[in-house]
Enzyme design. Structure first.
Site, PDB file in Angstrom:
ATOM      1  N   CYS A  29      79.124  42.369  -1.567  1.00  0.00           N
ATOM      2  CA  CYS A  29      79.537  41.282  -2.610  1.00  0.00           C
ATOM      3  C   CYS A  29      80.763  40.651  -2.342  1.00  0.00           C
ATOM      4  CB  CYS A  29      79.723  42.079  -3.750  1.00  0.00           C
ATOM      5  SG  CYS A  29      80.228  41.470  -5.321  1.00  0.00           S
TER       6      CYS A  29
ATOM      7  N   CYS B 211      77.534  35.724  -7.785  1.00  0.00           N
ATOM      8  CA  CYS B 211      78.854  36.437  -8.105  1.00  0.00           C
ATOM      9  C   CYS B 211      80.013  36.351  -7.168  1.00  0.00           C
ATOM     10  CB  CYS B 211      78.084  37.879  -8.235  1.00  0.00           C
ATOM     11  SG  CYS B 211      79.318  39.081  -8.464  1.00  0.00           S
TER      12      CYS B 211
ATOM     13  N   CYS C  46      81.584  46.772  -3.222  1.00  0.00           N
ATOM     14  CA  CYS C  46      80.709  46.721  -2.298  1.00  0.00           C
ATOM     15  C   CYS C  46      80.358  46.119  -1.413  1.00  0.00           C
ATOM     16  CB  CYS C  46      79.338  46.583  -3.525  1.00  0.00           C
ATOM     17  SG  CYS C  46      79.335  47.538  -4.748  1.00  0.00           S
TER      18      CYS C  46
ATOM     19  N   CYS D 255      87.490  42.902  -7.966  1.00  0.00           N
ATOM     20  CA  CYS D 255      86.632  44.075  -8.370  1.00  0.00           C
ATOM     21  C   CYS D 255      87.235  45.388  -7.460  1.00  0.00           C
ATOM     22  CB  CYS D 255      85.258  44.066  -8.352  1.00  0.00           C
ATOM     23  SG  CYS D 255      84.503  45.471  -8.617  1.00  0.00           S
TER      24      CYS D 255
ATOM     25  N   GLU E 195      85.231  33.195 -12.767  1.00  0.00           N
ATOM     26  CA  GLU E 195      83.885  32.141 -12.881  1.00  0.00           C
ATOM     27  C   GLU E 195      82.897  32.555 -14.071  1.00  0.00           C
ATOM     28  OE1 GLU E 195      83.068  32.859  -8.027  1.00  0.00           O
ATOM     29  OE2 GLU E 195      81.477  33.138  -9.505  1.00  0.00           O
TER      30      GLU E 195
ATOM     31  N   CYS F 120      76.678  33.926 -18.191  1.00  0.00           N
ATOM     32  CA  CYS F 120      77.111  35.104 -17.423  1.00  0.00           C
ATOM     33  C   CYS F 120      78.572  35.269 -17.090  1.00  0.00           C
ATOM     34  CB  CYS F 120      76.412  34.952 -15.845  1.00  0.00           C
ATOM     35  SG  CYS F 120      77.182  36.270 -14.721  1.00  0.00           S
TER      36      CYS F 120
HETATM   37  N1  SAH Z   1      79.972  45.145 -11.175  1.00  0.00           N
HETATM   38  C1  SAH Z   1      78.673  45.069 -11.887  1.00  0.00           C
HETATM   39  C2  SAH Z   1      78.359  43.907 -12.260  1.00  0.00           C
HETATM   40  C3  SAH Z   1      78.742  42.548 -11.738  1.00  0.00           C
HETATM   41  S1  SAH Z   1      77.749  42.313 -10.209  1.00  0.00           S
HETATM   42  C4  SAH Z   1      77.543  45.498 -10.955  1.00  0.00           C
HETATM   43  O1  SAH Z   1      77.768  45.816  -9.956  1.00  0.00           O
HETATM   44  O2  SAH Z   1      76.559  45.846 -11.536  1.00  0.00           O
HETATM   45  C5  SAH Z   1      76.333  41.891 -10.717  1.00  0.00           C
HETATM   46  C6  SAH Z   1      75.112  41.959 -10.018  1.00  0.00           C
HETATM   47  O3  SAH Z   1      75.095  40.900  -8.932  1.00  0.00           O
HETATM   48  C7  SAH Z   1      75.124  43.108  -9.363  1.00  0.00           C
HETATM   49  O4  SAH Z   1      73.805  43.875  -9.344  1.00  0.00           O
HETATM   50  C8  SAH Z   1      75.269  43.117  -7.871  1.00  0.00           C
HETATM   51  O5  SAH Z   1      75.059  44.004  -7.100  1.00  0.00           O
HETATM   52  C9  SAH Z   1      74.922  41.514  -7.555  1.00  0.00           C
HETATM   53  N2  SAH Z   1      75.289  40.986  -6.584  1.00  0.00           N
HETATM   54  C10 SAH Z   1      76.704  41.045  -6.099  1.00  0.00           C
HETATM   55  N3  SAH Z   1      76.635  40.172  -4.781  1.00  0.00           N
HETATM   56  C11 SAH Z   1      75.268  39.788  -4.749  1.00  0.00           C
HETATM   57  C12 SAH Z   1      74.875  38.880  -3.482  1.00  0.00           C
HETATM   58  N4  SAH Z   1      75.716  38.151  -2.716  1.00  0.00           N
HETATM   59  N5  SAH Z   1      73.579  38.363  -3.866  1.00  0.00           N
HETATM   60  C13 SAH Z   1      72.930  38.789  -5.136  1.00  0.00           C
HETATM   61  N6  SAH Z   1      73.264  39.723  -5.893  1.00  0.00           N
HETATM   62  C14 SAH Z   1      74.709  40.091  -5.761  1.00  0.00           C
HETATM   63 FE1  SF4 Z   2      82.162  44.852  -7.920  1.00  0.00          FE
HETATM   64 FE2  SF4 Z   2      80.361  43.360  -6.958  1.00  0.00          FE
HETATM   65 FE3  SF4 Z   2      80.112  46.041  -6.520  1.00  0.00          FE
HETATM   66 FE4  SF4 Z   2      79.538  44.696  -8.903  1.00  0.00          FE
HETATM   67  S1  SF4 Z   2      78.633  44.249  -7.037  1.00  0.00           S
HETATM   68  S2  SF4 Z   2      80.515  46.613  -8.464  1.00  0.00           S
HETATM   69  S3  SF4 Z   2      81.412  43.127  -8.874  1.00  0.00           S
HETATM   70  S4  SF4 Z   2      81.894  44.685  -5.757  1.00  0.00           S
END
Ligand code: SAH
Ligand code: SF4
Length: 355
Positions: free
Chosen positions: A119, A341, A116, A112, A92, A105
């Site tokens: 996510c 994301c 987390c 990944c 994406e 972006c």
């Molecule tokens: N992996 C890196 C960059 C990609 S994620 C990181 O974690 O920083 C980019 C941002 O989107 C991160 O701050 C992440 O916590 C946030 N993010 C992921 N899933 C999300 C969601 N469902 N709603 C809002 N923000 C989200």
């Molecule tokens: Fe990976 Fe999503 Fe965690 Fe960023 S927020 S490190 S993309 S699992």
């Protein structure tokens, strides 16, 4: 073997590659100009480059390896692209319009491994890193789309916040940054680029030492280890204290402000107590710190999390402000088109599996 995208090479790499193949240095500049300023999509379009060189480039590289799979436009002007890679994987890229310009972006990995708990990208383990060419291509595809619209707009800002952990694909990330920053090409200023990480502290030191002056954002999401480990399992290996040390290093060495990303999850990390803890934790970095309070984008598979109530968001904001911490509530873009994301990608994959 599939040919790689020429967008993956920095000007230095292209210069030495061409000179290894018997071409003079100035040829690289000429090719670079065609790629990034005149933006041709075929080597044959480089009309003042000699035929030998064009043939050599054609034999060894391609310009485009991505193909557009889906394009969704939101009412607010956000466009989400789903691109197909040469190996069939989907990634994406999102283009957003702001008062200050136009940002893209980008995705850095297919899936990944950080996983987390909130996510959508982490739902699918990483199957591979993107090459630097594939990351540059995302910007170029958006720019080419803008060129086609004929509105004379250029990509002015870049955020590395798509699918993947950029610091887990470090070398390709650096190459990508060098290419897009280069004055002779897209010339996107380093200060207009932000890389977001889940907090790989070792890489934060390395990144700082590159002296690139690119902005750094840290996905913190909790002010203490117990809560952060519950939300982000990476915190077990890299606890907040270790992360804070690396953040201090970045701020001291670069003199740049660091951004803290904090998703507000209802009844999980959005109490006044957490706001106070966060304020205390970050005070050592203040005023070189900025908190982005992010409204949670609900993900079907993570139904344990909901978006915080508006009152809690405002109270959290006020508490941080009272503690003297710069902060803002992030404005949302393209929520009607799954712009969070990893969401569009995971939905498409599920759809394909169900068929
Ligand atoms: N992996 C890196 C960059 C990609 S994620 C990181 O974690 O920083 C980019 C941002 O989107 C991160 O701050 C992440 O916590 C946030 N993010 C992921 N899933 C999300 C969601 N469902 N709603 C809002 N923000 C989200
Ligand atoms: Fe990976 Fe999503 Fe965690 Fe960023 S927020 S490190 S993309 S699992």
């Amino acid at each position: 073997m599939k040919k790689a995208s020429i967008y993956g090479l920095t000007i230095e790499q292209l210069t030495s590659w061409l000179s290894d193949h018997g071409h003079k240095k100035s040829r690289a500049l000429q090719v670079w100009d065609w790629l990034y300023r005149k933006r041709v999509t075929e080597f044959a379009g480089m009309t003042d480059v000699n035929q030998d060189c064009i043939q050599l480039l054609n034999e060894n590289f391609v310009i485009q390896t991505l193909s557009q799979h889906i394009k969704q436009e939101s009412a607010d002007g956000t466009i989400k692209f789903l691109f197909k890679l040469q190996d069939g994987n989907l990634i994406e890229t999102v283009m957003m319009r702001h008062k200050y310009g136009l940002s893209v972006c980008v995705t850095t990995q297919v899936g990944c491994n950080i996983g987390c708990s909130f996510c959508a990208s982490g739902l699918l383990a990483k199957s591979r890193d993107l090459s630097s060419g594939e990351i540059v291509e995302q910007i170029m595809n958006v720019q080419l789309h803008l060129d086609q619209m004929g509105q004379d707009e250029t990509v002015s800002h870049v955020v590395v916040m798509g699918i993947g952990e950029p610091f887990d694909n470090f070398e390709n990330l650096l190459n990508f940054l060098k290419v897009i920053i280069d004055q002779k090409g897209l010339a996107i200023a380093a200060r207009r680029i932000t890389v977001s990480t889940s907090g790989l502290a070792n890489k934060i030191y390395e990144f700082t030492d590159t002296q690139m002056q690119v902005n750094l954002a840290i996905s913190l999401h909790a002010p203490n280890n117990e809560l952060r480990t519950q939300i982000m399992k990476i915190n077990r290996a890299i606890p907040i204290e270790t992360l804070m040390e690396s953040m201090k290093y970045y701020v001291e060495k670069t003199n740049r402000r660091i951004t803290i990303e904090y998703i507000l999850l209802k009844d999980v990390n959005d109490h006044k107590e957490e706001a106070e803890q966060l304020g205390d934790l970050l005070s050592v970095l203040s005023p070189k710190v900025y908190v982005n309070l992010i409204p949670y984008n609900p993900v079907d598979e993570h139904s344990q999390y909901q978006r915080s109530e508006h009152e809690s968001v405002l109270a959290f904001y006020d508490t941080l402000k009272k503690k003297g911490i710069n902060c803002k509530i992030r404005q949302e873009h393209g929520t009607d088109i799954d712009a969070a994301c990893g969401q569009l990608r995971s939905k498409q994959i599920k759809k394909a599996e169900a068929q």
